[in-house]
Design a protein around this motif. Structure first.
Motif, PDB file in Angstrom:
ATOM      1  N   GLU A 182       7.813   7.857   3.190  1.00 41.38           N
ATOM      2  CA  GLU A 182       6.980   6.729   3.584  1.00 41.38           C
ATOM      3  C   GLU A 182       5.663   7.273   4.115  1.00 41.38           C
ATOM      4  OE1 GLU A 182       9.009   4.055   6.201  1.00 41.38           O
ATOM      5  OE2 GLU A 182      10.102   3.111   4.523  1.00 41.38           O
ATOM      6  N   VAL A 240       6.010   4.124  -6.735  1.00 38.25           N
ATOM      7  CA  VAL A 240       5.336   3.820  -5.476  1.00 38.25           C
ATOM      8  C   VAL A 240       5.488   2.336  -5.174  1.00 38.25           C
ATOM      9  CG1 VAL A 240       3.158   3.845  -4.221  1.00 38.25           C
ATOM     10  CG2 VAL A 240       3.676   5.682  -5.824  1.00 38.25           C
ATOM     11  N   ASP A 241       6.108   2.025  -4.048  1.00 32.51           N
ATOM     12  CA  ASP A 241       6.320   0.637  -3.619  1.00 32.51           C
ATOM     13  C   ASP A 241       7.080  -0.177  -4.656  1.00 32.51           C
ATOM     14  OD1 ASP A 241       4.941   1.203  -1.287  1.00 32.51           O
ATOM     15  OD2 ASP A 241       3.020   0.597  -2.120  1.00 32.51           O
ATOM     16  N   HIS A 260       3.339   2.916   2.516  1.00 33.87           N
ATOM     17  CA  HIS A 260       3.760   2.982   1.119  1.00 33.87           C
ATOM     18  C   HIS A 260       5.023   3.838   0.984  1.00 33.87           C
ATOM     19  CE1 HIS A 260       0.027   1.103  -0.244  1.00 33.87           C
ATOM     20  NE2 HIS A 260      -0.569   1.844   0.665  1.00 33.87           N
ATOM     21  N   VAL A 319      -2.074   6.828  -4.497  1.00 37.94           N
ATOM     22  CA  VAL A 319      -1.349   5.889  -3.641  1.00 37.94           C
ATOM     23  C   VAL A 319      -2.353   4.990  -2.931  1.00 37.94           C
ATOM     24  CG1 VAL A 319       0.241   5.635  -1.694  1.00 37.94           C
ATOM     25  CG2 VAL A 319       0.490   7.571  -3.253  1.00 37.94           C
ATOM     26  N   GLY A 320      -2.073   3.688  -2.891  1.00 41.77           N
ATOM     27  CA  GLY A 320      -2.881   2.765  -2.104  1.00 41.77           C
ATOM     28  C   GLY A 320      -4.166   2.331  -2.777  1.00 41.77           C
TER      29      GLY A 320
END
Length: 204
Positions: free
Chosen positions: A10, A35-36, A18, A81-82
């Motif tokens: 995480e 991812v997620d 995430h 990510v993100g």
């Protein structure tokens, strides 16, 4: 995720926390990054290799990353990510025999070191407003404010003892107040105030 699940991490970023899951098939060399729980990027299959010929197949699926039939079991996988496309890398290292170690790096740093550094450049508050859990993040270098994955419009002003960054969450008036601690080691202290009430900072 299948029985090949090798690692789960995480990662707390400004736009949210995430969850990264990694599958590694040590028999086939298959690699899958999720991812997620989202599946929205290209899928790559590596396949048939023989003495007199080799073929490479590319298929477009809906996953962050998948590599099937990888003949090299160690290595690394890099992905984003993100919302800010933060660089993440999963390193796969052999320990002994068919035992492997999996480590996650964020922006070139180990996850632990990245989170330690992040705690110095961001402040996070978790609160409940009108029955909704809110995660408010301040990026100290830019004074950007995020709430539940959204970049919030703010207005900053100088005051006698520092600065104030004003914004609203629903019908609530919010302000991040920045004042000097008077100590070089502690630097600037940031405080979130919602409707006149100070909110305790959270640790992630």
């Amino acid at each position: 995720m299948s029985n090949d699940l090798a690692g789960v991490w995480e990662v707390a970023l400004s736009d949210g926390v995430h969850r990264i899951e990694f599958e590694h098939g040590t028999t086939t060399g298959k690699r899958v990054v999720c991812v997620d729980g989202k599946v929205n990027s290209s899928v790559v299959f590596w396949g048939i290799s023989a003495r007199f010929h080799s073929r490479l197949f590319f298929l477009v699926w809906q996953e962050i990353l998948r590599r099937d039939w990888m003949f090299k079991l160690v290595g690394k996988e890099t992905f984003s990510v993100g919302q800010s496309d933060t660089k993440a890398t999963i390193n796969i290292d052999a320990i002994s025999g068919f035992a492997y170690e999996y480590t996650l790096e964020i922006n070139g740093k180990s996850l632990k070191k990245y989170m330690e550094n992040r705690s110095k450049v961001t402040s996070t508050w978790v609160l409940n407003l009108d029955g909704t859990d809110c995660r408010v993040v301040l990026e100290k270098d830019t004074m950007d404010v995020w709430c539940n994955g959204q970049n919030i419009e703010t207005a900053g002003e100088f005051v006698d003892d520092g600065t104030e960054t004003h914004f609203t969450l629903g019908d609530h008036n919010c302000c991040v107040k920045a004042v000097s601690s008077g100590k070089k080691r502690d630097g600037i202290i940031h405080t979130l105030i919602v409707d006149g009430t100070e909110i305790a900072e959270s640790t992630e």
